[in-house]
Design a protein around this motif. Structure first.
Motif, PDB file in Angstrom:
ATOM      1  N   ILE A   1     -14.530  45.282  99.386  1.00  0.00           N
ATOM      2  CA  ILE A   1     -12.892  44.791  99.134  1.00  0.00           C
ATOM      3  C   ILE A   1     -12.340  43.538  99.355  1.00  0.00           C
ATOM      4  N   ARG A   2     -11.256  43.334  98.787  1.00  0.00           N
ATOM      5  CA  ARG A   2     -10.328  41.982  98.501  1.00  0.00           C
ATOM      6  C   ARG A   2     -10.978  40.540  99.857  1.00  0.00           C
ATOM      7  N   ALA A   3     -10.810  39.653  99.490  1.00  0.00           N
ATOM      8  CA  ALA A   3      -9.982  38.759 100.865  1.00  0.00           C
ATOM      9  C   ALA A   3     -11.230  38.467 101.628  1.00  0.00           C
TER      10      ALA A   3
ATOM     11  N   ASP B   1      -4.552  32.378  94.514  1.00  0.00           N
ATOM     12  CA  ASP B   1      -4.768  33.402  94.753  1.00  0.00           C
ATOM     13  C   ASP B   1      -3.892  34.945  95.736  1.00  0.00           C
ATOM     14  N   ASN B   2      -4.250  35.583  95.842  1.00  0.00           N
ATOM     15  CA  ASN B   2      -2.589  36.301  96.818  1.00  0.00           C
ATOM     16  C   ASN B   2      -2.185  36.596  98.503  1.00  0.00           C
ATOM     17  N   GLU B   3      -1.241  36.567  99.310  1.00  0.00           N
ATOM     18  CA  GLU B   3      -1.182  36.695 100.041  1.00  0.00           C
ATOM     19  C   GLU B   3      -2.413  35.358 101.026  1.00  0.00           C
ATOM     20  N   PRO B   4      -2.040  34.348 100.804  1.00  0.00           N
ATOM     21  CA  PRO B   4      -3.559  33.523 101.689  1.00  0.00           C
ATOM     22  C   PRO B   4      -3.076  33.487 102.818  1.00  0.00           C
TER      23      PRO B   4
ATOM     24  N   LEU C   1       7.521  41.185 100.802  1.00  0.00           N
ATOM     25  CA  LEU C   1       8.428  41.241 101.654  1.00  0.00           C
ATOM     26  C   LEU C   1       8.117  43.545 102.323  1.00  0.00           C
ATOM     27  N   TYR C   2       7.728  44.249 102.880  1.00  0.00           N
ATOM     28  CA  TYR C   2       7.273  45.446 102.517  1.00  0.00           C
ATOM     29  C   TYR C   2       8.281  45.722 103.912  1.00  0.00           C
ATOM     30  N   PRO C   3       9.729  45.782 103.675  1.00  0.00           N
ATOM     31  CA  PRO C   3      10.404  45.439 105.525  1.00  0.00           C
ATOM     32  C   PRO C   3       9.887  47.769 106.225  1.00  0.00           C
TER      33      PRO C   3
ATOM     34  N   MET D   1       7.579  37.542  95.509  1.00  0.00           N
ATOM     35  CA  MET D   1       6.285  38.164  95.229  1.00  0.00           C
ATOM     36  C   MET D   1       6.448  39.387  95.061  1.00  0.00           C
ATOM     37  N   GLU D   2       6.417  39.862  96.137  1.00  0.00           N
ATOM     38  CA  GLU D   2       6.630  41.572  95.916  1.00  0.00           C
ATOM     39  C   GLU D   2       7.332  42.327  97.156  1.00  0.00           C
ATOM     40  N   LEU D   3       7.792  43.383  95.902  1.00  0.00           N
ATOM     41  CA  LEU D   3       9.182  43.372  97.177  1.00  0.00           C
ATOM     42  C   LEU D   3       8.497  45.282  97.371  1.00  0.00           C
TER      43      LEU D   3
ATOM     44  N   ASN E   1       1.122  52.282 102.201  1.00  0.00           N
ATOM     45  CA  ASN E   1       0.104  53.388 102.808  1.00  0.00           C
ATOM     46  C   ASN E   1      -0.448  52.969 103.874  1.00  0.00           C
ATOM     47  N   TRP E   2      -0.068  51.524 103.991  1.00  0.00           N
ATOM     48  CA  TRP E   2      -1.255  50.937 105.213  1.00  0.00           C
ATOM     49  C   TRP E   2      -0.106  50.317 106.459  1.00  0.00           C
ATOM     50  N   GLY E   3       0.672  51.189 106.628  1.00  0.00           N
ATOM     51  CA  GLY E   3       1.620  51.082 107.860  1.00  0.00           C
ATOM     52  C   GLY E   3       0.508  51.824 109.483  1.00  0.00           C
TER      53      GLY E   3
ATOM     54  N   THR F   1       7.786  43.318  92.122  1.00  0.00           N
ATOM     55  CA  THR F   1       8.056  44.946  92.671  1.00  0.00           C
ATOM     56  C   THR F   1       6.561  45.165  92.216  1.00  0.00           C
ATOM     57  N   TYR F   2       5.240  45.311  93.676  1.00  0.00           N
ATOM     58  CA  TYR F   2       4.120  45.379  93.597  1.00  0.00           C
ATOM     59  C   TYR F   2       4.565  47.316  93.649  1.00  0.00           C
ATOM     60  N   ARG F   3       4.324  48.007  92.186  1.00  0.00           N
ATOM     61  CA  ARG F   3       3.886  47.616  91.470  1.00  0.00           C
ATOM     62  C   ARG F   3       3.706  48.349  90.853  1.00  0.00           C
TER      63      ARG F   3
ATOM     64  N   SER G   1      -7.909  52.375  96.882  1.00  0.00           N
ATOM     65  CA  SER G   1      -7.481  52.233  98.389  1.00  0.00           C
ATOM     66  C   SER G   1      -6.226  52.244  98.760  1.00  0.00           C
ATOM     67  N   GLU G   2      -5.416  52.284  97.654  1.00  0.00           N
ATOM     68  CA  GLU G   2      -3.700  52.148  97.294  1.00  0.00           C
ATOM     69  C   GLU G   2      -3.665  53.340  97.199  1.00  0.00           C
ATOM     70  N   MET G   3      -4.186  54.830  97.372  1.00  0.00           N
ATOM     71  CA  MET G   3      -3.672  55.956  96.711  1.00  0.00           C
ATOM     72  C   MET G   3      -2.437  56.386  96.840  1.00  0.00           C
ATOM     73  N   PHE G   4      -1.788  56.186  98.230  1.00  0.00           N
ATOM     74  CA  PHE G   4      -0.495  56.844  98.357  1.00  0.00           C
ATOM     75  C   PHE G   4       0.614  55.719  98.921  1.00  0.00           C
ATOM     76  N   HIS G   5       0.375  54.570  97.542  1.00  0.00           N
ATOM     77  CA  HIS G   5       0.841  53.123  98.175  1.00  0.00           C
ATOM     78  C   HIS G   5       2.290  53.816  96.410  1.00  0.00           C
ATOM     79  N   GLU G   6       3.462  54.146  96.577  1.00  0.00           N
ATOM     80  CA  GLU G   6       4.547  54.499  95.198  1.00  0.00           C
ATOM     81  C   GLU G   6       4.736  52.883  94.390  1.00  0.00           C
TER      82      GLU G   6
HETATM   83  C1  GAL Z   1       0.462  43.678  99.534  1.00  0.00           C
HETATM   84  C2  GAL Z   1      -0.807  42.993  98.985  1.00  0.00           C
HETATM   85  C3  GAL Z   1      -0.736  43.643  97.882  1.00  0.00           C
HETATM   86  C4  GAL Z   1      -0.868  45.209  97.784  1.00  0.00           C
HETATM   87  C5  GAL Z   1       0.123  45.193  98.894  1.00  0.00           C
HETATM   88  C6  GAL Z   1       0.265  46.980  99.119  1.00  0.00           C
HETATM   89  O1  GAL Z   1       0.289  42.812 100.931  1.00  0.00           O
HETATM   90  O2  GAL Z   1      -0.760  41.286  98.514  1.00  0.00           O
HETATM   91  O3  GAL Z   1      -1.971  43.009  96.725  1.00  0.00           O
HETATM   92  O4  GAL Z   1      -1.672  45.448  98.488  1.00  0.00           O
HETATM   93  O5  GAL Z   1       0.790  44.745 100.031  1.00  0.00           O
HETATM   94  O6  GAL Z   1       1.671  47.035 100.184  1.00  0.00           O
END
Ligand code: GAL
Length: 719
Positions: free
Chosen positions: A149-151, A187-190, A313-315, A352-354, A360-362, A390-392, A400-405
């Motif tokens: 896993i990262r981080a 890095d990512n989300e330090p 940002l993931y509102p 950087m990420e909207l 998938n992680w809430g 936007t990611y991604r 690990s993020e299979m349900f992430h659109e």
């Molecule tokens: C962020 C992270 C990304 C990705 C994303 C998924 O917090 O920086 O790498 O995992 O979540 O929503």
């Protein structure tokens, strides 16, 4: 990129200069770094651009050109590569493989996309952990973490540091002069996860030695005489570990220093990567990182050496602050606050990420409602963002993020519902931004409301370490205050203690528990010279060291606020009391400061229950040419705070809007943009002197409306 730098900083500075009282007050940009960013920015077309993440290492080589071409066709202007690709970039220790990245960059360039390169430091390859297991952090139970896993790294480990510097340097050598590379994300989300390794402990001891010099000073600062928790020398000092402590009562000062240390450690880590890059990159490539929008363990303002900040940002992630279906529209304060916070030091920021759709992680992961993506993008633009990414791009099929659109669905080709909204809005905004006037000056009625919010992470950590009631939530209190300010239509910027308060007609201070003498003096001077200062519950109890001064409660601010603090109260979860303000009762529970006003200080609201029924819950005092307000209660829904804040602006003779909480009105480059997070229909008054140009008034739930001055020429369409 940052032609928009101009519209954000100049307009505010110039408008403020126009106010007699703020004579010397242009909102100056900070130094050479900002100048460089500004210069780079002006080379980019338009105010604003939209891009998307791509992970070539996760997809067949044969699909890259199709994917990059589709991104460009959909209107994206840049892509983002390599952030987690360490195992592909350095498959064996010291052996780098950049061929695949060279090809990916070439394909992106062929499609017409600029490239942001990520440094892969948050995802070390398996060989590294196998040979140097100490690169992984040790958790609060003494367990060394591992690959998979990262981080999970230990920032204190010398091997890890060496490998990071080496790969960053290798990337800088290869791409530091490559005109296709727009900039770098470190890095990512330090923000380090807790690390109790021996290396971390040694670094902590070094950090403490630099801070305190003698062990006696450390013992004094940490209250070491309490329960014999003192140390005889720095080598004895442990990383305070709340999990292993029998009681949850470690020295709060030790815990605060641990939080500071970790934030400094992260800041130095980023600075070291930035310095490694800068040795080899051309000045046209900028350097940033992608902080989380609510940074709790990292203090972004501690980091020097970045050109500007971006955030993620993931509102929509299950929270439902405004009730009804607002969970599908998103948390209302996050983008608004993050823009005001990350934009503050340099007058420029990016997202950087909207969130591109469902995540998938809430705790639960509902769909954003139709319109929500467009709302966030317009709101980001209105708030001054230079770019949104936007990611991604593609929906992952494995991992690990299979349900992430993504922007496109699982077939890799078809736009997801939200992806379609994303690209349509990108087109709309990129076209619009090219027609706007970056040099426009903010209208005086908005500049007159300009508000600074004082913030310090040290204060935040101190409050969270000793909350005193489980119902206390520093961030929620801050949200209530900033949302209250924004109902006036005021532009809002976060300030640090070193910033000039004088540049803002209003300064709001949410829960500032630890205050030094200098700070109180500066508040006093600010008010004397005409500033309007609003302090809120839990301010001024401690000194700058986080200790109670040997004096009455709140003594350090008593003369400033013209009142004496008798004590404070908080209620059990099952009990609500009320504050009475202008015949309205507002329920409170989490905190009440019990101030006794001195003569000349007005009581704006009173507690309605208990032995202190009838006592002041909010105070107001004119002082010098300005005013001091204290909002003594932290209420459940923030409506009380909202009403008092609004009264302060009115008493200052400043015209304000009457916006519902969660409807934001932002001025940018000559237009006003209303972004609505309310789930139910609302009926605010159309701001005077403005007419609807895009959308309808009032904006529907999750809707956006753009206004132009009534006398403005109609918009040009297209760039
Ligand atoms: C962020 C992270 C990304 C990705 C994303 C998924 O917090 O920086 O790498 O995992 O979540 O929503």
């Amino acid at each position: 990129m940052i032609a928009l730098l101009r519209d954000r900083s100049l307009h505010l500075g110039m408008a403020l200069c126009g106010l007699a009282l703020w004579a010397s007050g242009s909102l100056a940009l900070n130094g050479a770094a900002t100048e460089k960013v500004r210069e780079q920015a002006t080379r980019q077309p338009g105010l604003f651009s939209v891009g998307v993440y791509y992970y070539p290492e996760q997809w067949p080589r044969a699909q890259w050109s199709r994917d990059f071409a589709a991104m460009a066709r959909l209107g994206f202007r840049f892509t983002h590569l390599a952030e987690f690709a360490w195992s592909a970039l350095e498959p064996r220790e010291g052996q780098f493989d950049f061929r695949w990245l060279d090809e990916a960059i070439a394909e992106a360039d062929r499609a017409g996309l600029k490239v942001i390169l990520g440094t892969p430091s948050s995802a070390p390859p398996a060989w590294m952990g196998e040979r140097y297991p100490a690169i992984y952090r040790v958790d609060d139970r003494g367990q060394r973490h591992q690959h998979g896993i990262r981080a999970e790294v230990s920032l204190a480990d010398p091997h890890y540091q060496h490998f990071v510097t080496r790969i960053v340097d290798a990337m800088a050598r290869r791409y530091g002069h490559d005109r296709r590379i727009w900039g770098w994300q470190l890095d990512n989300e330090p923000g380090t996860l807790p690390d109790f390794s021996a290396a971390a402990r040694q670094e902590f001891q070094r950090w403490l030695r630099a801070r305190y010099v003698t062990i006696e000073k450390l013992n004094d600062a940490w209250g070491g005489q309490f329960w014999s928790s003192d140390y005889q020398n720095f080598q004895q000092v442990l990383l305070p570990n709340a999990t292993l402590a029998a009681e949850d009562k470690l020295s709060p000062h030790a815990l605060l220093d641990l939080a500071r240390f970790r934030a400094d450690q992260t800041a130095r880590f980023l600075e070291s990567q930035a310095a490694t890059l800068r040795r080899r990159t051309t000045p046209t490539q900028w350097i940033t990182t992608n902080y989380t929008n609510v940074a709790t363990t990292t203090d972004p303002w501690r980091t020097q050496g970045l050109d500007f900040s971006t955030f993620t940002l993931y509102p929509v992630q299950g929270s439902n602050l405004l009730g009804g279906d607002s969970y599908g529209i998103g948390k209302p304060a996050n983008l608004m606050e993050a823009a005001a916070y990350y934009g503050a030091p340099r007058g420029v920021f990016g997202i950087m990420e909207l969130q591109p759709g469902q995540v998938n992680w809430g705790e639960v992961n509902p769909q954003p409602v139709p319109g929500a993506i467009r709302l966030w993008m317009w709101h980001a633009f209105a708030s001054g963002a230079s770019f949104i990414s936007t990611y991604r791009y593609r929906h992952p099929l494995k991992g690990s993020e299979m349900f992430h659109e993504g922007i496109v669905g699982t077939d890799g080709i078809t736009l997801s519902r939200t992806g379609r909204e994303y690209v349509e809005t990108a087109g709309e905004l990129q076209a619009l931004s090219a027609t706007l006037d970056a040099a426009a000056v903010m209208p005086a009625e908005f500049a007159a409301r300009s508000t600074g919010v004082l913030w310090s992470h040290d204060n935040y950590w101190d409050l969270e370490i000793s909350p005193q009631t489980k119902l206390w939530n520093t961030w929620a209190q801050r949200n209530d205050i900033t949302l209250a300010v924004r109902t006036t239509g005021a532009p809002l910027t976060f300030l640090g203690e070193g910033d000039r308060f004088e540049d803002y007609p209003f300064v709001v201070v949410p829960a500032y528990q630890s205050v030094g003498r200098d700070l109180v003096q500066r508040w006093q001077d600010y008010v004397q010279r005409g500033g309007h200062l609003i302090l809120t519950a839990r301010t001024g109890l401690k000194d700058a060291h986080g200790h109670f001064p040997e004096a009455a409660w709140g003594a350090s601010i008593a003369d400033l606020v013209g009142a004496d603090l008798q004590g404070f109260d908080m209620l059990p979860a099952s009990v609500h009391h009320a504050v009475r303000h202008q015949d309205h009762l507002h329920p409170w529970q989490r905190w009440a400061d019990l101030w006794i006003p001195r003569s000349g200080t007005e009581t704006l609201a009173r507690f309605d229950d208990g032995y202190y029924r009838g006592q002041a819950a909010a105070l107001y005092r004119r002082l010098g040419q300005g005013s001091v307000t204290v909002i003594g209660a932290s209420t459940e829904d923030g409506h009380f705070e909202r009403e008092v804040v609004r009264e302060v602006y009115r008493r200052a003779g400043v015209a304000i809007e009457d916006l519902p909480t969660g409807l934001f009105l932002d001025w940018r480059a000559g237009v006003l943009i209303a972004s609505n997070y309310q789930p139910e229909p609302i009926a605010p008054v159309l701001p005077k002197g403005w007419r609807v140009d895009v959308g309808v008034w009032p904006p529907p739930p999750a809707g956006v409306t753009m206004l132009r001055p009534e006398d403005a020429r109609p918009a040009r369409t297209g760039p």
